[in-house]
Design an enzyme around this catalytic site. Structure first.
Site, PDB file in Angstrom:
ATOM      1  N   HIS A   1      26.079  29.681  32.607  1.00 58.88           N
ATOM      2  CA  HIS A   1      27.371  29.368  33.228  1.00 58.88           C
ATOM      3  C   HIS A   1      27.161  28.779  34.615  1.00 58.88           C
ATOM      4  CE1 HIS A   1      30.489  30.980  30.510  1.00 58.88           C
ATOM      5  NE2 HIS A   1      29.426  31.545  29.987  1.00 58.88           N
ATOM      6  N   PRO A   2      28.011  27.825  34.985  1.00 59.90           N
ATOM      7  CA  PRO A   2      27.887  27.217  36.311  1.00 59.90           C
ATOM      8  C   PRO A   2      28.476  28.119  37.395  1.00 59.90           C
ATOM      9  CG  PRO A   2      29.787  26.310  35.192  1.00 59.90           C
ATOM     10  CD  PRO A   2      29.096  27.230  34.195  1.00 59.90           C
TER      11      PRO A   2
ATOM     12  N   SER B   1      34.259  23.575  31.236  1.00 56.85           N
ATOM     13  CA  SER B   1      34.147  24.196  32.560  1.00 56.85           C
ATOM     14  C   SER B   1      34.895  23.393  33.616  1.00 56.85           C
ATOM     15  CB  SER B   1      32.679  24.347  32.967  1.00 56.85           C
ATOM     16  OG  SER B   1      32.064  25.346  32.194  1.00 56.85           O
TER      17      SER B   1
ATOM     18  N   ALA C   1      37.022  34.413  33.746  1.00 55.38           N
ATOM     19  CA  ALA C   1      37.910  33.524  32.993  1.00 55.38           C
ATOM     20  C   ALA C   1      39.026  33.125  33.958  1.00 55.38           C
ATOM     21  CB  ALA C   1      38.460  34.236  31.767  1.00 55.38           C
ATOM     22  N   VAL C   2      39.011  31.879  34.400  1.00 53.56           N
ATOM     23  CA  VAL C   2      39.891  31.462  35.485  1.00 53.56           C
ATOM     24  C   VAL C   2      41.300  31.089  35.035  1.00 53.56           C
ATOM     25  CG1 VAL C   2      37.973  30.710  36.950  1.00 53.56           C
ATOM     26  CG2 VAL C   2      39.094  29.053  35.440  1.00 53.56           C
TER      27      VAL C   2
ATOM     28  N   PHE D   1      28.414  34.400  39.117  1.00 57.56           N
ATOM     29  CA  PHE D   1      29.695  35.083  38.990  1.00 57.56           C
ATOM     30  C   PHE D   1      30.488  34.391  37.890  1.00 57.56           C
ATOM     31  CE2 PHE D   1      34.215  35.393  40.194  1.00 57.56           C
ATOM     32  CZ  PHE D   1      34.365  36.762  40.252  1.00 57.56           C
ATOM     33  N   ILE D   2      30.957  35.164  36.934  1.00 51.33           N
ATOM     34  CA  ILE D   2      31.694  34.611  35.800  1.00 51.33           C
ATOM     35  C   ILE D   2      33.047  35.291  35.718  1.00 51.33           C
ATOM     36  CG2 ILE D   2      31.736  34.287  33.292  1.00 51.33           C
ATOM     37  CD1 ILE D   2      28.602  34.549  33.452  1.00 51.33           C
TER      38      ILE D   2
ATOM     39  N   GLU E   1      38.584  24.094  33.187  1.00 50.29           N
ATOM     40  CA  GLU E   1      38.901  25.469  33.575  1.00 50.29           C
ATOM     41  C   GLU E   1      38.909  25.619  35.095  1.00 50.29           C
ATOM     42  OE1 GLU E   1      36.898  27.035  29.415  1.00 50.29           O
ATOM     43  OE2 GLU E   1      35.806  27.296  31.285  1.00 50.29           O
TER      44      GLU E   1
END
Length: 166
Positions: free
Chosen positions: A63-64, A80, A118-119, A115-116, A83
């Site tokens: 994940h970025p 991404s 769901a935005v 840091f992940i 999002e």
């Protein structure tokens, strides 16, 4: 039923840069017709949870960073990019960008993965607040939280790809 190759081509990116999740779900026979977001999510999430700890960490590391260098360079996956833009992360002030950069670096140093979150439905203030709270977590708690967030992102992506019953 889609062939394995077509299935992986279509759904291999649902878990960021981790087509092995789709491959394993397909190979396990847990993908059934009709394809629905909820049914496919259950199959993919089960394959993700069954992966080794190192493999799950690899998914997290794929994940970025939020508002990070890939976003600045225009190198995010299309999912991404959409999002992050939806949460306003493509329109940060210099001070906000500096805060995200600082938090991203501290988080990766502490946990070993980005840091992940769901935005969808969140704005930059919500995300910063969660960031500042979660950076105080212990590794096991944050690993569990990040895993849950990855699965939520996958469900949101599947819901946009596969409305129920189609």
């Amino acid at each position: 039923m889609l062939s394995r190759e077509d299935f992986v081509s279509r759904f291999g990116g649902v878990f960021e840069h981790s087509p092995f999740i789709a491959e394993r779900a397909y190979d396990a026979g847990s993908v059934t017709e009709p394809l629905t977001a909820s049914g496919l999510h259950a199959a993919l999430a089960a394959a993700f949870r069954a992966a080794s700890r190192e493999e799950r960490l690899g998914v997290l590391r794929a994940h970025p960073d939020l508002a990070g260098r890939l976003a600045i360079a225009g190198e995010l996956t299309e999912d991404s990019r959409k999002e992050q833009a939806g949460a306003g992360l493509d329109r940060l002030s210099p001070a906000e960008h500096a805060r995200f950069t600082e938090l991203n670096a501290a988080y990766v140093r502490k946990f070993g993965f980005p840091f992940i979150i769901a935005v969808k439905g969140l704005d930059k203030e919500d995300i910063l607040s969660a960031f500042e709270t979660r950076i105080g977590n212990g590794l096991d708690e944050e690993l569990a939280t990040a895993t849950t967030q990855v699965e939520r992102i996958a469900l949101l992506r599947l819901t946009s790809m596969l409305p129920e019953g189609k």
